[in-house]
Design an enzyme around this catalytic site. Structure first.
Site, mmCIF file in Angstrom:
data_model
loop_
_atom_site.group_PDB
_atom_site.id
_atom_site.type_symbol
_atom_site.label_atom_id
_atom_site.label_comp_id
_atom_site.label_asym_id
_atom_site.label_seq_id
_atom_site.Cartn_x
_atom_site.Cartn_y
_atom_site.Cartn_z
ATOM 1 N N HIS A 137 1.038 -1.239 0.143
ATOM 2 C CA HIS A 137 -0.009 0.072 0.155
ATOM 3 C C HIS A 137 0.808 1.345 -0.112
ATOM 4 O O HIS A 137 0.262 2.259 -0.278
ATOM 5 C CB HIS A 137 -0.925 0.020 1.104
ATOM 6 C CG HIS A 137 -1.972 -0.886 1.383
ATOM 7 N ND1 HIS A 137 -2.658 -1.051 0.164
ATOM 8 C CD2 HIS A 137 -2.196 -1.824 2.124
ATOM 9 C CE1 HIS A 137 -3.515 -2.553 0.566
ATOM 10 N NE2 HIS A 137 -3.266 -2.773 1.676
ATOM 11 N N ASP A 172 -3.478 -11.155 -1.704
ATOM 12 C CA ASP A 172 -3.960 -10.526 -0.413
ATOM 13 C C ASP A 172 -5.430 -10.057 -0.458
ATOM 14 O O ASP A 172 -5.950 -9.696 -1.625
ATOM 15 C CB ASP A 172 -3.036 -9.062 -0.359
ATOM 16 C CG ASP A 172 -3.172 -8.344 1.004
ATOM 17 O OD1 ASP A 172 -4.154 -7.794 1.323
ATOM 18 O OD2 ASP A 172 -2.095 -8.108 1.837
#
Length: 430
Positions: A137, A172
């Site tokens: 991220h 993920d």
């Protein structure tokens, strides 16, 4: 296929000893648990184990802005209150707290992914594993979603020195937004992310319509999923899409982010995958026989994270692991049943056949817009990042040797490095 893959595995116990703070879901301790499980199954005997170098600030600045890297290096829990503007600007605080040894933690997990990429580039291994990495991220100038430095982007930038096309795959439960954003305008990297999608689910991006722009148009692929997806639906969709992607894009190397928060029962997740279902994706990607860089990622029920990544280390080594966990330092975490497999939950799968069919058709349609693998003009390969060597004789003997330099010559008690050629296994000068 090669008869036996050469596998490099990166681990530094220091990465597992940091603490994000009370009530924070990210527990780096899961890395120690994974490593000890790997050791208890004797998997270390089938791999080369390395301690990664700590990535230098100048290496981190290959992607991140220099002022952001400099601030991460400077800030600590005692001084953070003095820099409210920078804390806000760089998005540090609640989700991404400042904690003791934070920068060193970033240097270790990023160093592992960079080292993994370099070993693959130099054909020193076929598969490289860094379970501490996969922090997908982080953005160029800011922290996001428990991620400070985007090791995946840094690893891919290394791989691009030797490979015309890099394929990035992310399983993920959260959208791999930082990696997608970094390569959104280029056809040299194709990003494929399978994730839960919804306005209220972090990070809120990753719609099937997000496909890349300019040269990168059609080179970002998003597979937005709903709660409760199970092994059968997930692996069927995964195999269909990934085989078409590899056939169309013809990558020279694959990066696989194995976030374990897509497992059933994850503290922050909402999927219903078993460890075998998750590992089946790893097995499938390995079968292409391409150089492969494997990282960790999310995963917030830490004993299941350790189970998952240990099973997947076994898959990469073509080693079937017995279900009963051997005795190890962390055995109490796996009690009472002490088994490797976990049950899936009795929850509804909100991904109907028609929904998944529509997503699959849209993705395959977008792939058809790519005529064939892009022909990239490869420039001369830039050198691996230049790190200055210091001549020991010229150093002032009165200057205290820094801790990291000392560590280079010390074998830690809680780590295992195979054989007598221990120095070969400390990859401080890659």
């Amino acid at each position: 296929m090669r008869s036996k893959d050469r596998i490099s595995y990166f681990y530094d116990g220091d990465a597992g000893n940091v603490y994000f703070g009370p009530n924070h879901p990210m527990k780096p301790h899961r890395l120690c648990m994974t490593h000890h499980l790997v050791l208890s199954y004797d998997l270390h005997k089938k791999m080369e184990i390395y301690r990664p170098h700590k990535a230098y600030p100048v290496e981190l600045a290959q992607f991140h802005s220099a002022d952001y890297v400099e601030f991460l290096q400077r800030i600590n829990p005692d001084t953070q209150h003095l820099f409210p503007e920078e804390m806000a600007k760089f998005k540090l605080g609640e989700d991404c707290p400042v904690f003791d040894d934070m920068f060193e933690f970033c240097q270790i997990y990023a160093g592992g992914t960079i080292d993994a990429a370099r070993r693959l580039n130099n054909q020193l291994c076929d598969i490289a594993i860094n379970w501490a990495g996969g922090l997908h991220h982080a953005k160029k100038c800011e922290a996001s979603g428990f991620c400070y430095i985007n090791d995946l982007v840094l690893g891919i930038l290394e791989l691009l020195k030797y490979h015309a096309r890099v394929l990035y795959i992310d399983i993920d439960v959260h959208h791999g937004d930082g990696v997608e954003e970094a390569f959104y305008f280029t056809d040299r990297v194709m990003t494929v992310s399978f994730h839960k999608y919804g306005n209220l689910f972090f990070p809120g991006s990753g719609d099937v319509k997000e496909i890349g722009e300019q040269e990168g148009k059609f080179y970002a692929i998003n597979i937005p999923l709903k709660d409760g997806i199970d092994d059968t639906s997930f692996t069927r969709l995964f195999k269909t899409i990934i085989s078409k992607v590899v056939e169309t894009y013809q990558p020279g190397v694959i990066v696989l982010q194995c976030g374990a928060d897509s497992l059933a029962g994850d503290r922050l997740g909402c999927f219903n995958l078993s460890i075998d279902g998750h590992a089946e994706c790893v097995r499938f990607v390995k079968k292409f026989g391409l150089p492969l860089l494997v990282t960790g990622g999310g995963g917030y029920t830490k004993e299941n994270v350790a189970r998952c990544w240990t099973v997947e280390t076994g898959v990469l080594l073509d080693t079937e692991l017995p279900n009963e966990i051997p005795d190890n330092e962390y055995i109490k975490y796996f009690a009472p049943e002490c088994s490797l497999r976990i049950p899936t939950a009795h929850i509804e799968n909100f991904n109907s056949k028609s929904y998944l069919g529509t997503i699959k058709m849209q993705v395959l349609e977008n792939l058809r817009c790519i005529q064939h693998a892009p022909s990239v003009q490869m420039q001369e390969v830039p050198p691996d990042f230049y790190i200055p060597d210091f001549d020991e004789d010229e150093k002032n003997p009165d200057e205290r040797i820094d801790q990291h330099t000392q560590d280079k010559h010390i074998q830690r008690d809680d780590e295992y490095y195979e054989g007598d050629n221990d120095n070969d296994h400390h990859m401080d000068d890659v």
